[in-house]
Scaffold this active site. Sequence first.
Site, PDB file in Angstrom:
ATOM      1  N   ARG A 185      18.278  41.065  43.265  1.00  0.00           N
ATOM      2  CA  ARG A 185      17.619  42.038  44.131  1.00  0.00           C
ATOM      3  C   ARG A 185      16.418  42.676  43.445  1.00  0.00           C
ATOM      4  NH1 ARG A 185      23.035  43.313  45.373  1.00  0.00           N
ATOM      5  NH2 ARG A 185      22.994  45.219  44.096  1.00  0.00           N
TER       6      ARG A 185
ATOM      7  N   ALA B 184      34.970  46.924  37.636  1.00  0.00           N
ATOM      8  CA  ALA B 184      36.080  46.954  36.685  1.00  0.00           C
ATOM      9  C   ALA B 184      35.557  47.097  35.267  1.00  0.00           C
ATOM     10  CB  ALA B 184      36.915  45.677  36.791  1.00  0.00           C
TER      11      ALA B 184
ATOM     12  N   ASP C  32      36.733  43.356  26.697  1.00  0.00           N
ATOM     13  CA  ASP C  32      35.379  43.599  26.195  1.00  0.00           C
ATOM     14  C   ASP C  32      35.106  42.765  24.953  1.00  0.00           C
ATOM     15  OD1 ASP C  32      34.548  45.451  28.107  1.00  0.00           O
ATOM     16  OD2 ASP C  32      35.317  47.159  26.992  1.00  0.00           O
TER      17      ASP C  32
END
Length: 359
Positions: free
Chosen positions: A101, A135, A166
């Site tokens: 976008r 999340a 992570d």
Amino acid sequence: MGKLSGIKVIDLTQFLPGPMMTMMMADQGAEVIKVEPPAGDPARNQAPFEAGQSVWFRNLNRGKASRVLDLKSDSGRDALWAMIDGADVFVEGFRPGVMTRLGFGYDAVAARNPRIVYCSISAFGQSGALAHHPAHDLAVQALAGFLSVNDGADGAPAVPGAPSADMAAGLTALSAVLTALIGRERTGRGDHCDVAMFDALLPWCAHIAGDAIAGGQAPKSTTQRSLGGAAFYQAYATADGRHITLGGRELKFATNLLTALGRPDLIAIAEAPAGEQGALIAFLREIFATRTRDEWVAWFADKDVAFAPVFDFREALDAPHLAERGLLVEAGSAHQIAPAIRFPTDGWTPRPAPELGDG
């Protein structure tokens, strides 16, 4: 100088996985330009602070330059395009679709710079039913099944101490980017690395979820050798309310310990399947409760057993091993954790993290 000298990285990531991955590249000599919004990376404002900076931010962003760009403005987008023209790696950590976008999706960037390695880090990847689901680490661990075996004595899941999703994503992203850079040497073209925290974490369940992977039942901690069902892969309370661990299930360790404790008759139980070692676990709980943690440290000193005391972070960071390995350094009155990847021929010197817009 370093193994990645000459590699230019544009880093649009924030928080943990992306910044850690690009810092690891900066530690190896890559030129990393951290592109931040006018408000900066939120990690800049996370306490505690030392020498005027967030400890978290410094230890994930050292050695980078900071460039402030508003990518919703024409001038900001023009500036990013100019940076892309000379870049080798482009890393972003937005939700899927955001970069497209803004006009900086992979297809657009690769059309402008075909040699660029473009890395997208997200929770669930660029495709699939969960692609747009928000999340962080905890939710990813929950959906991947890992949280179900991070349970307490009551069987309820506990918040993990380590952000495993992570960590897996950051290391997987680094591996993917370096692989793509090697591939570029053959083909002359870069590629798109779609790195999902979920995808990166899931393969690490192979040693605990074998039955489920093969179509069977989900694992339960109490019957798993690495999750609490084995006596020699277990944490035990000591007389002073602290804890020690046994962290090796090999028979030689069980033989050495139980012989030293005068209970060789229990060695056979150490060979029993996980979940069937209750009598041995009960004995070890009882015996370890008779001395303090540090008394056990002294007792184990001449025993060939995979044993360790449970340290808090203050104790861990003060331990001689860190000093011997040079793992915690002080530079300009600020502390940094040294990189795990170090080459003797290159050396490593701690560098500061940038102030907002510094570079």
